[in-house]
Design an enzyme around this catalytic site. Structure first.
Site, PDB file in Angstrom:
ATOM      1  N   HIS A 335       0.840  -1.207   0.000  1.00 11.70           N
ATOM      2  CA  HIS A 335       0.000   0.000   0.000  1.00 11.70           C
ATOM      3  C   HIS A 335       0.874   1.256   0.000  1.00 11.70           C
ATOM      4  O   HIS A 335       0.657   2.179  -0.791  1.00 11.70           O
ATOM      5  CB  HIS A 335      -0.916  -0.021   1.219  1.00 11.70           C
ATOM      6  CG  HIS A 335      -1.605   1.270   1.485  1.00 11.70           C
ATOM      7  ND1 HIS A 335      -2.873   1.562   1.020  1.00 11.70           N
ATOM      8  CD2 HIS A 335      -1.198   2.385   2.163  1.00 11.70           C
ATOM      9  CE1 HIS A 335      -3.203   2.774   1.403  1.00 11.70           C
ATOM     10  NE2 HIS A 335      -2.211   3.301   2.102  1.00 11.70           N
ATOM     11  N   GLU A 336       1.875   1.297   0.913  1.00 14.78           N
ATOM     12  CA  GLU A 336       2.733   2.485   1.012  1.00 14.78           C
ATOM     13  C   GLU A 336       3.525   2.705  -0.271  1.00 14.78           C
ATOM     14  O   GLU A 336       3.656   3.848  -0.736  1.00 14.78           O
ATOM     15  CB  GLU A 336       3.687   2.341   2.207  1.00 14.78           C
ATOM     16  CG  GLU A 336       2.999   2.312   3.563  1.00 14.78           C
ATOM     17  CD  GLU A 336       2.225   3.594   3.844  1.00 14.78           C
ATOM     18  OE1 GLU A 336       2.629   4.666   3.367  1.00 14.78           O
ATOM     19  OE2 GLU A 336       1.193   3.503   4.532  1.00 14.78           O
ATOM     20  N   HIS A 339       1.652   4.405  -3.059  1.00 13.93           N
ATOM     21  CA  HIS A 339       1.656   5.871  -3.071  1.00 13.93           C
ATOM     22  C   HIS A 339       2.812   6.395  -3.922  1.00 13.93           C
ATOM     23  O   HIS A 339       2.650   7.377  -4.666  1.00 13.93           O
ATOM     24  CB  HIS A 339       1.781   6.412  -1.645  1.00 13.93           C
ATOM     25  CG  HIS A 339       0.531   6.285  -0.831  1.00 13.93           C
ATOM     26  ND1 HIS A 339      -0.675   6.824  -1.241  1.00 13.93           N
ATOM     27  CD2 HIS A 339       0.289   5.710   0.374  1.00 13.93           C
ATOM     28  CE1 HIS A 339      -1.603   6.580  -0.325  1.00 13.93           C
ATOM     29  NE2 HIS A 339      -1.040   5.897   0.657  1.00 13.93           N
ATOM     30  N   GLU A 415      -5.738   7.041  -0.950  1.00 11.57           N
ATOM     31  CA  GLU A 415      -5.719   5.829  -0.122  1.00 11.57           C
ATOM     32  C   GLU A 415      -6.416   4.667  -0.822  1.00 11.57           C
ATOM     33  O   GLU A 415      -5.939   3.526  -0.789  1.00 11.57           O
ATOM     34  CB  GLU A 415      -6.370   6.104   1.236  1.00 11.57           C
ATOM     35  CG  GLU A 415      -5.593   7.047   2.128  1.00 11.57           C
ATOM     36  CD  GLU A 415      -4.202   6.536   2.433  1.00 11.57           C
ATOM     37  OE1 GLU A 415      -4.045   5.324   2.701  1.00 11.57           O
ATOM     38  OE2 GLU A 415      -3.257   7.356   2.407  1.00 11.57           O
TER      39      GLU A 415
END
Length: 475
Positions: A335-336, A339, A415
């Site tokens: 997920h990070e 970004h 997100e």
């Protein structure tokens, strides 16, 4: 007729009084709006005492109740601290706190042999006194939050001695950065001529990039212990995942966040071909101090009156373990890294710098308006630092509120996109379980008022994220 007459009387006021009144009115309007939203959410905390049916599969009643009580305490604290902050700010404005502190700074400089012509020196003394005042008035609230609320709900791991030393260290480090940067900024504004706003903007851009680059290597280690993630399966899998998406990873660190709190986090930093990943030890199941304590408890000898105690304790360890398994940690990192891969980091930097440039440009337009200074008690002088304070903090307040809301909406969109990226890496199932665990570990309350959520939540509510992942979650 009476209403129009009263409006006419307002416009007949001196400009400085209208400005001062507008600043106070807007400040209290924002405060009342925030209080209204907080009370809506607080009503949710009070009335939602049972796990809703849609949450039955992801949250047990014990955790739900702990979360509800934690958030209720935080809400109460936020109300009183917010009220105090608003009253303090109003009193400072009404009783001339800013010009008084400026005059006091001048007196200190005078005793040291610096006259009024040393405006930058006086500005630095003003900043030092202002931040010291803010630190002292905020200290009781910080102590209460740490040693009453966080302690009560099992998050605080600090001693009072550690807390005070940490607070002093933070203040000193902040001054070591704030004062030199401020002096250079003021000097650039002074000598920059008609286009000083361009030079000031470029200077703040360089400073922000440098601070982001050096923070985790040189500043954060002053407060927390950073150690390289040991060689093993987790590190290998992190490196493989980074390589597969062309993330230029150079180092992976574990930060000892557990000595402060049991809240967990993960982030990456660095520019160009020099990226690092930082994992909080509380995020990693095998590193969590809480887990070690529970394991030691479970390893105690069984009592003589029964053999079942040891098994019960082992079961307790299993159900109360903090942090995520390796597969779930990889999903969180997916997920990070999403970004980064999707350009969210760069987009946020661009938006931030566009906003910074606009603000400096408007500052250049407004800095010559004497009525702005007069509104805050500066009738005979227009110090540059005071101009920055007045324009950036007070005059830009309406714009900042709108911008903050827009960035919150954009953040939620980012997100969802980062979750989708992790899902495309095949991490949907593990991210799904990781989000549930992290929500449990941090006692996040999964039920929210729609208006409070829309205005405040930079991350989508848990149920919305889980639903998006569930649509294509692997079996």
């Amino acid at each position: 007729m009476g209403m129009w007459a009263s409006l006419d009387s307002v416009w007949e006021m001196p400009a400085e009084k209208r400005i001062f009144g507008a600043v106070l009115l807007f400040s209290w309007t924002v405060y009342l709006w925030e209080t209204f939203l907080a009370q809506r959410q607080r009503r949710i905390y009070k009335t939602t005492t049972r796990v809703p049916p849609e949450l039955g599969q992801i949250m047990d009643s014990e955790t739900f109740e702990k979360s509800r009580l934690y958030q209720l305490d935080k809400s109460t604290f936020s109300f009183w601290s917010g009220l105090y902050s608003e009253i303090e700010g109003t009193f400072i404005l009404l009783f001339g706190g800013i010009p008084y502190l400026w005059k006091l700074s001048g007196q200190f400089c005078g005793h040291a042999g610096f006259g009024p012509e040393y405006e930058i020196t006086q500005s630095l003394v003003f900043l030092l006194l202002a931040t010291l005042f803010s630190a002292l008035t905020g200290l009781p609230w910080s102590l209460y939050n740490t040693f009453v609320i966080e302690e009560k709900h099992g998050f605080n791991h600090q001693t009072l001695d550690f807390f005070m030393k940490d607070a002093i260290k933070k203040f000193v480090v902040t001054q070591c950065i704030l004062l030199p940067v401020s002096s250079l900024l003021l000097y650039i504004i002074k000598i920059g001529g008609d286009y000083f706003f361009i030079y000031a903007w470029l200077f703040t851009l360089v400073v922000s990039l440098v601070l982001v680059t050096i923070y985790a290597d040189y500043i954060a280690p002053l407060f927390d212990k950073f150690t390289p993630l040991p060689e093993g399966k987790l590190k290998q899998e992190i490196e493989v995942m980074a390589k597969n998406i062309d993330f230029p990873l150079t180092k992976v660190y574990v930060v000892e966040g557990s000595k402060r709190s049991s809240h967990s986090n993960a982030y990456f930093y660095g520019f160009f071909k020099n990226k690092r990943i930082v994992l909080f030890d509380t995020l990693l199941e095998e590193y969590s101090v809480l887990n070690k304590d529970l394991q030691e408890e479970a390893g105690m000898e069984p009592r003589s009156d029964g053999e079942g105690d040891s098994e019960d304790k082992k079961a307790k360890v299993k159900t109360k373990k903090q942090g995520c398994k390796n597969e779930e940690v990889l999903a969180v990192l997916g997920h990070e890294l999403g970004h980064w891969k999707l350009g969210h980091t760069v987009k946020n930097i661009i938006i931030s710098q566009m906003n910074s440039f606009l603000c400096f440009f408007l500052f250049a337009v407004l800095i010559g308006r004497k009525e702005l200074f007069a509104a805050f008690g500066f009738y005979d002088s227009q110090p540059t630092l005071i101009g920055l304070l007045i324009i950036f903090q007070f005059i830009f307040s309406p714009y900042n509120e709108v911008l903050s809301f827009c960035l919150t909406v954009l953040s939620r969109r980012f997100e969802f996109q980062a979750d989708a990226f992790a899902k495309n890496l095949g991490k949907a199932k593990d991210l799904y379980s990781a989000l549930i665990k992290l929500n449990k570990d941090n006692l996040g309350f999964p039920v929210s008022d729609w208006l409070f959520s829309m205005w405040h939540y930079s991350h989508p509510p848990l149920l919305e994220r889980l639903q998006a992942l569930k649509t294509t979650k692997q079996d």
